[in-house]
Design a protein around this motif. Structure first.
Motif, mmCIF file in Angstrom:
data_model
loop_
_atom_site.group_PDB
_atom_site.id
_atom_site.type_symbol
_atom_site.label_atom_id
_atom_site.label_comp_id
_atom_site.label_asym_id
_atom_site.label_seq_id
_atom_site.Cartn_x
_atom_site.Cartn_y
_atom_site.Cartn_z
ATOM 1 N N GLY A 75 0.744 5.735 0.234
ATOM 2 C CA GLY A 75 -0.078 6.880 0.629
ATOM 3 C C GLY A 75 0.663 8.173 0.364
ATOM 4 N N SER A 98 -4.676 7.041 -0.280
ATOM 5 C CA SER A 98 -3.915 5.791 -0.327
ATOM 6 C C SER A 98 -4.346 4.968 -1.525
ATOM 7 N N SER A 142 4.133 -0.030 8.413
ATOM 8 C CA SER A 142 3.730 0.169 9.813
ATOM 9 C C SER A 142 3.474 -1.117 10.565
ATOM 10 N N SER A 202 0.854 -1.190 0.000
ATOM 11 C CA SER A 202 0.000 0.000 0.000
ATOM 12 C C SER A 202 0.886 1.236 0.000
ATOM 13 N N GLY A 257 -2.189 9.005 9.765
ATOM 14 C CA GLY A 257 -2.003 8.207 8.565
ATOM 15 C C GLY A 257 -2.198 9.033 7.320
ATOM 16 N N ASP A 311 3.557 1.511 2.914
ATOM 17 C CA ASP A 311 3.104 1.149 4.256
ATOM 18 C C ASP A 311 4.100 0.178 4.883
ATOM 19 N N SER A 347 3.274 9.677 5.486
ATOM 20 C CA SER A 347 3.777 8.528 6.220
ATOM 21 C C SER A 347 2.634 7.759 6.889
ATOM 22 N N TRP A 348 2.760 6.426 6.877
ATOM 23 C CA TRP A 348 1.778 5.558 7.523
ATOM 24 C C TRP A 348 2.011 5.469 9.034
ATOM 25 N N ARG A 349 3.177 5.936 9.490
ATOM 26 C CA ARG A 349 3.493 5.863 10.909
ATOM 27 C C ARG A 349 2.999 7.080 11.682
#
Length: 780
Positions: free
Chosen positions: A493, A506, A558, A491, A502, A556, A496-498
């Motif tokens: 986005g 995406s 995370s 995935s 989020g 992603d 950042s996914w962290r």
């Protein structure tokens, strides 16, 4: 009439039952065995709720997942991985464990956790691994067995389960397969699992349908030897007892048989309870101590069976005149009345009709009306069958000698013939109704999976970072695998996914060779290094704004990945467009399509592999060969065998319970018919010997016995079919389901009933041959 007089007469009858000589003991044992079989099944049924509760408690006590945020690492935490698998057609519960400190929670059934490379197994799994049949499974579990799981950690005696020690599990934590826990058991925030009203209706009907034949059989068993007993009671009139006292003494004899039957039933139950520990029926097994009847229900059985024996005997003797010089039974009896027999099914329908059209949208069905209505309809079968048999055989007569002997016997004792087949008629009627109901509502609890079984039959999900090329090569070498399609998923986005919130936008990324990508999209042209954006999907609104050449996107990373920095990917200027197509799993795949040459090197750890396999189902154990290879490729691989449809687990468990109960009831019905047939032959042994002595051929007598069984059974099955179809129609209308008759199931149920009768008849032929001897007239 004082209670003391009643007790005295019943006690005298009990004494006669136990002191009646060889003839009395034979009749008493037949009654006791018949009642005992029914009592054993009743005790088993009363133990089922307890067994299900214990299984549920054991399952809940070992739950190892949570819906909330996982705990932080400490000396009281455990990292555990779900490695459930399937071996042939059996589920294997597998867990990898790594305690993170001395206070880590201990799984139920374990004394300590195994060291890395070791495992503790269930007794059933140990037996399987030690046998020839477990060779393929041994290759999949490369651990040394160092112990067994205790009973408290298993839901059944035949469950296949293991715990294996491992290292470095924490780096694989992903929230769905590998997790960190601080305790076993159901999480506090677990959502409540409510049962559908229609499923509750199914459970109620199943219990009534399974228990009703047992009750009918017990009522018939207490009347074994009734004709000979009634003639013997005439002697009591000679010594001064009146007709009421004689009936009470007869009821006392039946009470003696039922009391002995309770003892036999308890022994049968204890034997069956112990044997159940080594059995597995439809994937369900239990430990013997699961089958502990509820004290209240067991007490109800202990009281109801003797009370029913007394009541049935008193009701049966109402139409029998016992005089000092004999029993007036052979005079032309009064014709059975039909009107009150029709009241029972009509009353049953009256209880069910108010719930027609209720469906699942108006709350639960009234359980008392459901039980009462179904019960009255099935009792109606037992009330109508004697009238039907009497009405039909009264019009028969002409034919072969065997036919005339059978018809005349039925004309003289149609009630006895009807009692013998009442149980099977009730069972078939209930089974037909249940089959109609299950078939009618099956569509509500089964759904199409959407997978294309022509393109693939198995799917393997790999962990992040596993090389797709190596995996595809190993699967291609498996015997029975025809085609391998391997692709990766990730995935991306816009941020950042962290981060706490989020990404705002995406999209999905699919990685694979040109051949693999053509399985999920229509490509204008493809070579390694190309990147495509899938267009034409109305639901995918995030991909178009992300598909801007030069835009930097975040992968992603995370879910448990220990990456030192963010992994980003820049949309290339040579981006091509592709149109979506159905993937092998039946889903449309949007987002970006990348060939291996376009994937950044640092992105390999963020890609989850999916391998779709087309296999030759005719190759022996091809599914297990694939599972073994998947374990070699990735110990966390998740292997799925595709099916066209998928059923609700609750619905499937109820249907499994019905099948298990049906097996028990069918065994009881077969045993009851055999005991009843033997009792009938014993009653008529002198008559059979007389006919043989006068030159009647044994073949003629054998056929007459066959006709005496076949005629009531045929009439009973016809009546059962009519009542079953009626009940099934009403139940379908109650669930607001279109009415349809599953004729194959109806014919199957009827055929099973007929098959049981044929089997019982064949088993009764050897004793029939022994009874057809002239020396049977000898008496002492």
């Amino acid at each position: 009439m004082s209670a003391r007089r009643w007790a005295g007469d019943l006690g005298l009858g009990v004494k006669f039952g136990f002191t009646g000589g060889r003839e009395g003991w034979g009749r008493l044992l037949l009654t006791a065995v018949g009642v005992g079989l029914g009592v054993a099944l009743l005790l088993l049924t009363t133990a089922i709720p307890t067994a299900l509760t214990v299984r549920h408690q054991r399952e809940a006590a070992r739950l190892d997942y949570t819906y909330s945020k996982p705990p932080a690492k400490s000396d009281a935490t455990l990292v555990i991985a779900d490695l459930d698998t399937t071996y042939r057609d059996k589920e294997v519960r597998g867990r990898l464990v790594e305690p993170e400190g001395p206070k880590a929670p201990l799984a139920p059934g374990l004394r300590s956790y195994p060291a890395p490379g070791e495992m503790v197994v269930s007794p059933a799994l140990k037996r399987l691994l030690d046998s020839r049949d477990g060779a393929l499974l041994r290759a999949r579990l490369p651990y040394r067995v160092v112990g067994t799981i205790g009973e408290s950690g298993l839901v059944g005696s035949q469950e296949l389960a293991y715990y294996a020690g491992a290292r470095d599990l924490a780096q694989h934590i992903n929230g769905w397969q590998v997790a960190r826990i601080s305790a076993f058991g159901p999480p506090a925030d677990q959502p409540e699992d409510k049962m559908d009203p229609v499923l509750i209706l199914l459970v109620l009907v199943v219990f009534v349908v399974l228990l009703m034949p047992v009750a009918v059989f017990i009522a018939a068993a207490v009347r074994f030897g009734g004709e000979r007993r009634d003639r013997r009671l005439a002697a009591l009139r000679l010594v001064g007892s009146d007709s009421r006292m004689t009936r009470r003494i007869a009821a006392g004899e039946a009470l003696a048989g039922s009391l002995l039957g309770l003892a036999f039933g308890t022994v049968f139950f204890l034997i069956g309870r112990q044997a159940a520990g080594g059995m597995e029926v439809m994937g369900i097994s239990v430990f013997p101590d699961y089958l502990d009847p509820s004290p209240a229900l067991a007490l109800l059985v202990a009281v109801a069976v003797p009370a029913a024996a007394v009541l049935v005997t008193l009701l049966a003797l109402r139409g029998v005149v016992i005089e000092p010089l004999g029993v007036v039974r052979t005079a032309r009896p009064a014709r059975r009345r039909l009107w009150w027999r029709l009241l029972l099914p009509v009353a049953g329908l009256a209880l069910l009709v108010p719930m027609i059209g209720q469906g699942r949208s108006h709350g639960n069905f009234n359980e008392y009306l459901v039980i009462g209505g179904v019960l009255l309809l099935l009792v109606g079968v037992t009330a109508l069958l004697p009238w039907v048999v009497e009405a039909v055989v009264a019009r028969l007569g002409r034919g072969a000698v065997s036919w005339q002997l059978a018809v005349r016997r039925l004309q003289l004792s149609s009630g006895t013939a009807a009692r013998m087949v009442n149980g099977i008629a009730v069972a078939v009627a209930g089974a037909i109704a249940l089959q109609m109901l299950f078939t009618g509502v099956e569509g509500d609890y089964s759904k199409e999976t959407g997978v294309d079984l022509n393109r693939a039959q198995m799917q393997v999900r790999l962990s992040r970072g596993v090389s797709l090329d190596e995996a595809a090569g190993k699967f291609a070498d498996v015997r029975g695998v025809r085609k391998v399609v391997a692709m990766g998923e990730a995935s991306v986005g816009d941020t950042s996914w962290r981060s706490a919130d989020g990404p705002r936008l995406s999209s999905q990324v699919t990685v694979g060779s040109c051949a693999a990508l053509r399985e999920v999209a229509k490509l204008p042209g493809c070579r390694d290094g190309d990147v495509f954006a899938v267009t034409g999907l109305g639901w995918d609104t995030d991909t178009p704004p992300l598909a801007e050449p030069g835009r930097r996107l975040h992968l992603d990373t995370s879910q448990g990945l220990d990456l030192s920095r963010e992994v980003t990917w820049t949309v290339p200027h040579g981006l091509k467009r592709a149109r979506a197509a159905d993937a092998p799993n039946g889903l449309e795949r949007g987002g970006f399509l990348l060939t291996p040459g376009a994937v950044p090197a640092q992105a390999a750890g963020a890609i989850v592999g999916q391998v779709y396999l087309s296999v030759d189902e005719s190759v022996p154990e091809v599914h297990d060969l694939v599972r073994n290879t998947a374990t070699d490729v990735d110990r966390f691989a998740d292997v799925m065998v595709w099916t066209a449809t998928q059923q609700s687990r609750q619905y499937a468990s109820i249907r499994t319970g019905l099948l298990v109960g049906s097996v028990c009831v069918l065994v009881l019905i077969g045993a009851s018919l055999l005991v009843s047939q033997l009792e009938q032959l014993r009653e008529r042994r002198r008559l059979l010997s007389s006919l043989v002595a006068f030159g009647t051929r044994r073949r003629t007598l054998g056929l007459s016995v066959l006709w005496q069984t076949a005629l009531p059974i045929a009439l009973g099955l016809l009546l059962a079919t009519a009542v079953g179809l009626t009940l099934g129609t009403v139940l379908l209308k109650m669930t607001d389901t279109p009415v349809g008759v599953d004729w194959p199931s109806v014919l199957t149920m009827t055929g099973i009933g007929a098959g049981i009768v044929i089997a019982v008849t064949l088993l009764s032929l050897p004793p029939l041959v022994r009874l057809m001897r002239p020396d049977g007239l000898r008496t002492e």
